[in-house]
Design an enzyme around this catalytic site. Sequence first.
Site, PDB file in Angstrom:
ATOM      1  N   LYS A 121       0.667  -1.105  -0.198  1.00 33.70           N
ATOM      2  CA  LYS A 121      -0.466   0.217   0.071  1.00 33.70           C
ATOM      3  C   LYS A 121       0.681   1.053  -0.530  1.00 33.70           C
ATOM      4  O   LYS A 121       1.055   2.479  -0.855  1.00 33.70           O
ATOM      5  CB  LYS A 121      -1.430  -0.123   1.358  1.00 33.70           C
ATOM      6  CG  LYS A 121      -1.730  -0.946   0.596  1.00 33.70           C
ATOM      7  CD  LYS A 121      -3.078  -0.435   2.288  1.00 33.70           C
ATOM      8  CE  LYS A 121      -4.712  -1.419   1.659  1.00 33.70           C
ATOM      9  NZ  LYS A 121      -5.663  -0.525   2.700  1.00 33.70           N
ATOM     10  N   LYS A 204      -4.869  -9.636  -7.554  1.00 36.51           N
ATOM     11  CA  LYS A 204      -5.562 -10.261  -6.027  1.00 36.51           C
ATOM     12  C   LYS A 204      -7.272  -9.192  -6.752  1.00 36.51           C
ATOM     13  O   LYS A 204      -6.747  -8.284  -7.054  1.00 36.51           O
ATOM     14  CB  LYS A 204      -6.061 -10.428  -4.750  1.00 36.51           C
ATOM     15  CG  LYS A 204      -6.139  -8.993  -4.089  1.00 36.51           C
ATOM     16  CD  LYS A 204      -6.170  -8.963  -2.449  1.00 36.51           C
ATOM     17  CE  LYS A 204      -6.444  -8.020  -2.142  1.00 36.51           C
ATOM     18  NZ  LYS A 204      -6.555  -7.099  -0.617  1.00 36.51           N
ATOM     19  N   LYS A 207     -10.650  -3.675  -4.318  1.00 33.78           N
ATOM     20  CA  LYS A 207     -11.951  -2.281  -4.459  1.00 33.78           C
ATOM     21  C   LYS A 207     -10.951  -0.614  -5.353  1.00 33.78           C
ATOM     22  O   LYS A 207     -11.587  -0.165  -5.558  1.00 33.78           O
ATOM     23  CB  LYS A 207     -12.522  -2.193  -3.362  1.00 33.78           C
ATOM     24  CG  LYS A 207     -11.978  -2.169  -1.794  1.00 33.78           C
ATOM     25  CD  LYS A 207     -12.442  -1.883  -0.522  1.00 33.78           C
ATOM     26  CE  LYS A 207     -13.387  -3.049   0.039  1.00 33.78           C
ATOM     27  NZ  LYS A 207     -13.690  -3.359   1.408  1.00 33.78           N
TER      28      LYS A 207
HETATM   29  P1  AMP Z   1     -10.664  -5.804   2.350  1.00 29.81           P
HETATM   30  O1  AMP Z   1     -11.918  -5.047   1.387  1.00 29.81           O
HETATM   31  O2  AMP Z   1      -9.392  -5.435   1.902  1.00 29.81           O
HETATM   32  O3  AMP Z   1     -11.001  -4.753   3.464  1.00 29.81           O
HETATM   33  O4  AMP Z   1     -10.796  -7.229   2.683  1.00 29.81           O
HETATM   34  C1  AMP Z   1     -11.622  -7.426   3.567  1.00 29.81           C
HETATM   35  C2  AMP Z   1     -12.268  -8.399   3.967  1.00 29.81           C
HETATM   36  O5  AMP Z   1     -12.013  -9.545   2.047  1.00 29.81           O
HETATM   37  C3  AMP Z   1     -10.684  -9.660   4.254  1.00 29.81           C
HETATM   38  O6  AMP Z   1     -10.830 -10.778   4.881  1.00 29.81           O
HETATM   39  C4  AMP Z   1      -9.999  -9.861   2.791  1.00 29.81           C
HETATM   40  O7  AMP Z   1      -9.150 -10.961   2.749  1.00 29.81           O
HETATM   41  C5  AMP Z   1     -10.987 -10.235   1.804  1.00 29.81           C
HETATM   42  N1  AMP Z   1     -10.999 -10.110   0.506  1.00 29.81           N
HETATM   43  C6  AMP Z   1     -10.713  -9.217  -0.045  1.00 29.81           C
HETATM   44  N2  AMP Z   1     -10.109  -9.234  -1.777  1.00 29.81           N
HETATM   45  C7  AMP Z   1     -10.271 -10.453  -1.767  1.00 29.81           C
HETATM   46  C8  AMP Z   1      -9.968 -11.200  -2.882  1.00 29.81           C
HETATM   47  N3  AMP Z   1      -9.752 -10.414  -3.361  1.00 29.81           N
HETATM   48  N4  AMP Z   1      -9.500 -12.856  -2.501  1.00 29.81           N
HETATM   49  C9  AMP Z   1     -11.159 -12.879  -1.687  1.00 29.81           C
HETATM   50  N5  AMP Z   1     -10.957 -12.799   0.015  1.00 29.81           N
HETATM   51  C10 AMP Z   1     -10.842 -10.923  -0.232  1.00 29.81           C
END
Ligand code: AMP
Length: 345
Positions: A121, A204, A207
């Site tokens: 990041k 990955k 968002k």
């Molecule tokens: P975040 O959007 O980074 O706050 O992630 C929130 C949750 O979603 C966390 O448990 C992440 O590990 C999961 N997550 C986010 N992006 C992915 C992805 N591309 N594949 C699987 N899990 C994800």
Amino acid sequence: MTDAANASFKPRIFSGIQPSGGLTLGNYLGALKRFVEKQDEGIETVYCLVDLHAITVWQDPERLRAQTREAAAGFIAAGIDPARSILFNQSQVSAHAELGWVLNCVARLGWMNRMTQFKDKAGKNAEAASLGLYAYPSLMAADILLYHATMVPVGEDQKQHVELTRDIAAKFNHDYRTDFFPLPEPVIEGAATRVMSLRDGTKKMSKSDPSDASRINLTDDADMIAQKIRKARTDAEPLPETLAELKDRPEAKNLVNIYAALAGEAPETVLERFAGHGFGAFKPALAELAVAVLGPITTEMKRLMADPAEIDRVLGQGAERADAIARPILARTLDIVGMIRSRPV
Ligand code: AMP
Ligand code: TRP
């Protein structure tokens, strides 16, 4: 303290998602869908929209508020029942920031320096990153430990942070000669613990990816979902019979995993059905499945978002229930570290 000592803590699940953008298919399969399963298994579940984490990188204030409501709507639409789970936004329970400070004083700089999410990041110019982004993992540890959570369902990318939480809890327990904090377990399971970008099978789905075509958003309508899947990057080979043969085909493997996770099947089962078929046949089947699963969630989310006051009310109630658990744990922590607590309450 050994893991066996966790047996003295009652099973409780905590997880969080940053409201720093719309929810994606990655969030749904990697997190939300599993949050709902845990709730339905009857375990006590606490789910948090981590707005304090979101501001570790710049957020437009009005957008942040809107995205927090949108994420809450997404949770409820996906099946989180605010009567059975505790659903709230982090900043309404000030104990998170307070315990976060104490844990900043337990965590070591050397540990923080190993965190790969910070490196990703912060990018090349780490000097310009906020201090909050650096301390992000110890606030995350505070989120989890504040509820004495024993299990943390997350996607693969968060494993390192949950392991750091264990290290912080263990050091606290050791330094203060206590067994106050449990050592929480990361729970990483299912066919889609790492959903990849539709444009690049080695990155990955996120968002924060500048390309909207790289992800499916929970707010995308049926046409948009179908179009993004149709345009998803793939190769020219037909689908093979075994998973092993997908090893060097990241884009193909990703679409098979997404199909499996959406259908609730093993990826092997998906291959049995589609082996020998090219993407001309597989993509429309995947699009149809994705629309069938996500369509009702999107519709319900839109309905909920039309009444922001009701969402705020739900988050406020969740925050009160969260606070009732968190406050005494924070108070006990402050006692343990030697703070005078004589203010009348
Ligand atoms: P975040 O959007 O980074 O706050 O992630 C929130 C949750 O979603 C966390 O448990 C992440 O590990 C999961 N997550 C986010 N992006 C992915 C992805 N591309 N594949 C699987 N899990 C994800
Ligand atoms: N760091 C997590 C992410 O980016 C979000 C998060 C914050 C979290 N606090 C948490 C996840 C506590 C699980 C438990 O995905």
